[in-house]
Structure formats: C-alpha cells, structure tokens
Design a protein around this motif. Sequence first.
Motif, PDB file in Angstrom:
ATOM      1  N   HIS A 158     -13.943  42.689 -13.955  1.00 58.17           N
ATOM      2  CA  HIS A 158     -12.683  41.963 -13.784  1.00 58.17           C
ATOM      3  C   HIS A 158     -12.137  42.069 -12.366  1.00 58.17           C
ATOM      4  CE1 HIS A 158     -12.037  40.754 -17.953  1.00 58.17           C
ATOM      5  NE2 HIS A 158     -12.570  41.919 -18.304  1.00 58.17           N
ATOM      6  N   GLU A 159     -12.467  43.138 -11.675  1.00 58.04           N
ATOM      7  CA  GLU A 159     -12.010  43.250 -10.284  1.00 58.04           C
ATOM      8  C   GLU A 159     -12.635  42.147  -9.433  1.00 58.04           C
ATOM      9  OE1 GLU A 159     -11.919  46.487  -6.604  1.00 58.04           O
ATOM     10  OE2 GLU A 159     -12.557  47.108  -8.613  1.00 58.04           O
ATOM     11  N   ALA A 160     -13.930  41.891  -9.663  1.00 55.70           N
ATOM     12  CA  ALA A 160     -14.588  40.799  -8.947  1.00 55.70           C
ATOM     13  C   ALA A 160     -13.973  39.459  -9.343  1.00 55.70           C
ATOM     14  CB  ALA A 160     -16.083  40.798  -9.247  1.00 55.70           C
ATOM     15  N   GLY A 161     -13.638  39.315 -10.629  1.00 52.43           N
ATOM     16  CA  GLY A 161     -12.977  38.088 -11.074  1.00 52.43           C
ATOM     17  C   GLY A 161     -11.643  37.878 -10.380  1.00 52.43           C
ATOM     18  N   ASP A 162     -10.888  38.950 -10.218  1.00 51.75           N
ATOM     19  CA  ASP A 162      -9.613  38.848  -9.507  1.00 51.75           C
ATOM     20  C   ASP A 162      -9.823  38.449  -8.057  1.00 51.75           C
ATOM     21  OD1 ASP A 162      -8.309  39.562 -11.805  1.00 51.75           O
ATOM     22  OD2 ASP A 162      -7.927  41.645 -11.196  1.00 51.75           O
ATOM     23  N   ALA A 182       0.961  24.192  -5.010  1.00 50.68           N
ATOM     24  CA  ALA A 182      -0.205  24.801  -5.644  1.00 50.68           C
ATOM     25  C   ALA A 182       0.264  25.906  -6.578  1.00 50.68           C
ATOM     26  CB  ALA A 182      -1.151  25.374  -4.582  1.00 50.68           C
ATOM     27  N   ALA A 183      -0.286  25.927  -7.790  1.00 50.41           N
ATOM     28  CA  ALA A 183       0.166  26.895  -8.785  1.00 50.41           C
ATOM     29  C   ALA A 183      -1.015  27.388  -9.611  1.00 50.41           C
ATOM     30  CB  ALA A 183       1.215  26.266  -9.702  1.00 50.41           C
ATOM     31  N   ARG A 184      -0.869  28.607 -10.094  1.00 49.72           N
ATOM     32  CA  ARG A 184      -1.824  29.104 -11.075  1.00 49.72           C
ATOM     33  C   ARG A 184      -1.337  28.656 -12.453  1.00 49.72           C
ATOM     34  NH1 ARG A 184      -3.579  35.384 -12.388  1.00 49.72           N
ATOM     35  NH2 ARG A 184      -5.364  34.885 -13.734  1.00 49.72           N
ATOM     36  N   TRP A 185      -2.152  27.853 -13.125  1.00 53.49           N
ATOM     37  CA  TRP A 185      -1.759  27.262 -14.396  1.00 53.49           C
ATOM     38  C   TRP A 185      -1.961  28.245 -15.544  1.00 53.49           C
ATOM     39  CZ3 TRP A 185       1.394  23.672 -15.557  1.00 53.49           C
ATOM     40  CH2 TRP A 185       1.335  22.987 -16.780  1.00 53.49           C
ATOM     41  N   GLY A 186      -2.960  29.102 -15.402  1.00 52.17           N
ATOM     42  CA  GLY A 186      -3.253  30.089 -16.433  1.00 52.17           C
ATOM     43  C   GLY A 186      -4.713  30.481 -16.382  1.00 52.17           C
ATOM     44  N   GLY A 187      -4.991  31.791 -16.489  1.00 48.99           N
ATOM     45  CA  GLY A 187      -6.382  32.230 -16.444  1.00 48.99           C
ATOM     46  C   GLY A 187      -7.031  31.826 -15.133  1.00 48.99           C
ATOM     47  N   GLU A 188      -8.136  31.079 -15.242  1.00 48.91           N
ATOM     48  CA  GLU A 188      -8.837  30.595 -14.043  1.00 48.91           C
ATOM     49  C   GLU A 188      -8.503  29.150 -13.721  1.00 48.91           C
ATOM     50  OE1 GLU A 188     -11.812  30.116 -17.497  1.00 48.91           O
ATOM     51  OE2 GLU A 188     -10.142  31.426 -16.921  1.00 48.91           O
ATOM     52  N   GLU A 189      -7.439  28.624 -14.331  1.00 46.64           N
ATOM     53  CA  GLU A 189      -7.019  27.240 -14.092  1.00 46.64           C
ATOM     54  C   GLU A 189      -5.886  27.190 -13.067  1.00 46.64           C
ATOM     55  OE1 GLU A 189      -7.633  24.032 -17.606  1.00 46.64           O
ATOM     56  OE2 GLU A 189      -6.037  25.486 -17.922  1.00 46.64           O
ATOM     57  N   LEU A 237       2.814   9.941  -7.805  1.00 46.18           N
ATOM     58  CA  LEU A 237       2.806  11.386  -7.980  1.00 46.18           C
ATOM     59  C   LEU A 237       1.538  11.762  -8.733  1.00 46.18           C
ATOM     60  CD1 LEU A 237       4.246  14.170  -7.824  1.00 46.18           C
ATOM     61  CD2 LEU A 237       5.346  13.596 -10.003  1.00 46.18           C
ATOM     62  N   SER A 238       0.711  12.593  -8.119  1.00 44.09           N
ATOM     63  CA  SER A 238      -0.576  12.948  -8.717  1.00 44.09           C
ATOM     64  C   SER A 238      -0.626  14.403  -9.134  1.00 44.09           C
ATOM     65  CB  SER A 238      -1.721  12.675  -7.729  1.00 44.09           C
ATOM     66  OG  SER A 238      -1.887  11.286  -7.529  1.00 44.09           O
ATOM     67  N   PHE A 239      -1.380  14.638 -10.218  1.00 42.18           N
ATOM     68  CA  PHE A 239      -1.662  15.984 -10.694  1.00 42.18           C
ATOM     69  C   PHE A 239      -3.156  16.239 -10.578  1.00 42.18           C
ATOM     70  CE2 PHE A 239       2.191  14.763 -12.908  1.00 42.18           C
ATOM     71  CZ  PHE A 239       2.975  15.904 -12.849  1.00 42.18           C
ATOM     72  N   ILE A 240      -3.507  17.425 -10.062  1.00 47.76           N
ATOM     73  CA  ILE A 240      -4.904  17.849 -10.034  1.00 47.76           C
ATOM     74  C   ILE A 240      -5.008  19.159 -10.793  1.00 47.76           C
ATOM     75  CG2 ILE A 240      -6.874  18.506  -8.614  1.00 47.76           C
ATOM     76  CD1 ILE A 240      -5.714  16.929  -6.320  1.00 47.76           C
ATOM     77  N   LEU A 241      -5.737  19.125 -11.892  1.00 46.29           N
ATOM     78  CA  LEU A 241      -5.977  20.334 -12.684  1.00 46.29           C
ATOM     79  C   LEU A 241      -7.401  20.793 -12.392  1.00 46.29           C
ATOM     80  CD1 LEU A 241      -4.426  22.071 -14.760  1.00 46.29           C
ATOM     81  CD2 LEU A 241      -5.604  20.798 -16.554  1.00 46.29           C
ATOM     82  N   CYS A 242      -7.570  22.027 -11.987  1.00 46.05           N
ATOM     83  CA  CYS A 242      -8.900  22.510 -11.603  1.00 46.05           C
ATOM     84  C   CYS A 242      -9.181  23.867 -12.239  1.00 46.05           C
ATOM     85  CB  CYS A 242      -9.047  22.575 -10.078  1.00 46.05           C
ATOM     86  SG  CYS A 242      -7.661  23.343  -9.210  1.00 46.05           S
ATOM     87  N   ASP A 243     -10.454  24.132 -12.441  1.00 40.88           N
ATOM     88  CA  ASP A 243     -10.869  25.313 -13.188  1.00 40.88           C
ATOM     89  C   ASP A 243     -12.124  25.903 -12.542  1.00 40.88           C
ATOM     90  OD1 ASP A 243     -10.616  26.631 -16.174  1.00 40.88           O
ATOM     91  OD2 ASP A 243     -12.704  26.480 -15.530  1.00 40.88           O
ATOM     92  N   VAL A 244     -12.143  27.239 -12.392  1.00 38.49           N
ATOM     93  CA  VAL A 244     -13.308  27.915 -11.811  1.00 38.49           C
ATOM     94  C   VAL A 244     -14.471  27.827 -12.804  1.00 38.49           C
ATOM     95  CG1 VAL A 244     -14.227  30.088 -10.919  1.00 38.49           C
ATOM     96  CG2 VAL A 244     -11.823  29.481 -10.513  1.00 38.49           C
ATOM     97  N   ASP A 245     -15.606  27.374 -12.340  1.00 37.86           N
ATOM     98  CA  ASP A 245     -16.784  27.227 -13.202  1.00 37.86           C
ATOM     99  C   ASP A 245     -17.398  28.590 -13.522  1.00 37.86           C
ATOM    100  OD1 ASP A 245     -16.530  24.450 -13.095  1.00 37.86           O
ATOM    101  OD2 ASP A 245     -17.757  24.307 -11.283  1.00 37.86           O
ATOM    102  N   HIS A 246     -17.791  28.767 -14.788  1.00 36.74           N
ATOM    103  CA  HIS A 246     -18.489  29.978 -15.253  1.00 36.74           C
ATOM    104  C   HIS A 246     -17.722  31.256 -14.915  1.00 36.74           C
ATOM    105  CE1 HIS A 246     -21.894  27.414 -16.157  1.00 36.74           C
ATOM    106  NE2 HIS A 246     -21.955  27.005 -14.910  1.00 36.74           N
ATOM    107  N   PHE A 247     -16.396  31.180 -15.020  1.00 33.79           N
ATOM    108  CA  PHE A 247     -15.600  32.347 -14.644  1.00 33.79           C
ATOM    109  C   PHE A 247     -15.829  33.525 -15.600  1.00 33.79           C
ATOM    110  CE2 PHE A 247     -11.601  34.825 -14.538  1.00 33.79           C
ATOM    111  CZ  PHE A 247     -11.613  35.179 -13.192  1.00 33.79           C
TER     112      PHE A 247
END
Length: 361
Positions: A244-248, A268-275, A225-235
């Motif tokens: 913020h509209e562009a961020g959304d 697939a889930a939104r972990w929080g913020g841009e993660e 069972l694998s977890f992948i945590l990912c984050d948008v760079d320079h968000f």
Amino acid sequence: MDNQVLASPTPSDQNTSAELFRKMMLGVSVMCGFTHLAFLVLFHLNGIKDMAVINVGSILCYVLTFGLAWRHRVNWAWMLITTEVVGHAVLAVFYVGWDSGFHIYIMCVPPVMVVSTLPLWRGKVPVVVGLMALYLWLDVARRDAAPLFELDRSVLNGLHYFTVVTALTILVLLAGMYYRFVLQSEQQLREMATTDPLTRLRNRRSVLDTSVAEAVKQRRDGRPLSFILCDVDHFKTVNDTHGHEAGDDVLKAVAKILRSGVREVDHAARWGGEEFLLLLPETASPGAELVANRLREAIAALRVPGKDGPLNVTMTFGISNLHLDEPIDQAIARADKALYRGKHGGRNRVELATEDVLLRA
C-alpha cells in the motif's frame, strides 16, 4: 494552482488551541519585555533603585518565558508570566502607591487565563478567583495607604497614564493577535475540510460544491463545462504486489501530474480510491479530449520509484460535457460510463460520453 492544491500544514501550524496560545505567549513575552525595559528606565531616572532592579529581573523573566514558549513548554511559560505580572504589580503598588496604576496589570491576566491551555477547574478557575480576590484586597488595603516611596505628583500622574495606556495597548494587541490566530485556524480548518490528505488535491465534497458554482455560471453565460473522470489502471495489482505504501506513492505522483497539467481555472480532485475528477470550466468536449490525452501520455511516461524497481503507471479517462439544465451527477455518471468503456476497451485511453459523441457528430 492555488484552487487545485493546498499546502500541507506543518506540525507547528496545526489548528489546536495549544498552538494558538503558544504563539500568544511568544507575543506576550516580547511585549512585556519591552514594557519592563521602559519601566526600568523610568524607575532608574526617578531614583527608585529597588524597582529598577526588580525590572531587570522581570526582563530576564520574559526572556525565559519566550524560551519556554518557543520549546512548547506553554503552561510553564504562562505560569511564570502570571507570577511576574501579579508580583510586579503588587510590589509596585506598595512601593509607589495605588495612584501609579500598576494594579491595572492584574486585570490583564484573567482574560488571557480564560483562553489558556490550563485545566478549567484545577488551573483556570482557582487562579481567576484568586486574582479577583487579590485585586479587591489591594483596593481595600492600599488605595488610601501611603507608599513606601513618595513620587512627585507630576511623575506619579505620568506613571499612572503610562500604565493605563500600556495596559490597554497590551489588551488590544493580545485581542488582535488572538483574532488573527483564530482567522488562521478557520482557514486551516477550511483547507482540511476541502483537501484530500494524501494527494493534497481537492476532495470529493469540495469539487462537488465547486461544480455547482461552475454549473450556475455555465447556465447563465452559456459557456461549456466538461468533466473528466480518470482511474489508475490495475491499481489493485500495484497494492497487492508492491504494498500500500507503493500504491500511495503512485497516487501522489499521479496527482502531481494532474495538478500541473491543467489550467489555473480548472479544478483537480481525488474522487475516491484511485479515481480522480477534473472540472474544466469554459471547455467543450474537443478541448477536454486534448487535455485528457496530454495527461494520459504524461502519466504513461511516469516511473514511480519502488522497492523492486520503477513502477509503470497508466490511466483511463472518461469525458462528459454538462448539458443545459442537466444535473451535475448525471453528467458525472456519463463520464463514468465512458471511463468504464475505456477500461473494457483496453485501458490507457480516452473515451468520450456517448451523448457527446453523437452531439459532436
């Protein structure tokens, strides 16, 4: 990808008692309209022209109530229905007698009144009490009174049983409709409770609950069972520079790629913020790396429309594999550390948790 994304509810599907009651009023209008069509034929065949004409008016009334409910004028529709049902029942009792059973229709109104959207004390309570009083008055005044129009006993008995069956059918159908609407509302509530409103992916609580269930399977069957945590760079730069509209818009575009880039059994889930967090059952670290790199490349090729031109987006990925008897939060923490290394290593890259690298070596 039904287990990854849930359809966005439309305004007409919002889980409110008003919407449930509006749908019920649409059904009531249709049912009562056909019921009075049957009464129109019955009274016409038996030569009771006054009641036949009244039923024509009743049918037109239900056409109007359907239109009112369709236009969300629910309280007006319900008051009109209540007036028609009660008025029609009283007139029928006077015309063809108590034995016709038309008084039974008055008993159908209070249960629906209780679930209506009218104010409790100003609307529901006075009407329910008034209907109870009216029914008792009719019972006392008209049970043994002679009707204005004498029907043959066989016709009267047939009308009585038709009325009883129709009233019971309406009550059963109303109960069934309301039960179905309640089930739909419960489903919508579950979806709202487990879905991120912006990206329409699972939310943090939902994916954690799913992780627990998948971990149980992993320990039972010995499957990875694998977890992948990912984050948008320079968000933050995107938000500060483009708004913020562009961020959304960036988050929604990224979520769409994550959603479509994994299997149906993945989550697939939104972990929080841009993660974001991806949960990959029956997938070891090498397979998770392949998925992460494919997603990384797809996101790097993404161009999100913006006011000042297309926005380039990249993401950094950290991967961990759940070890036997390891707490879920520990495995996610290791993926987070791998993500942190990826950020400091230049971003737009995939990093495997240190422990998994050593195990694979």
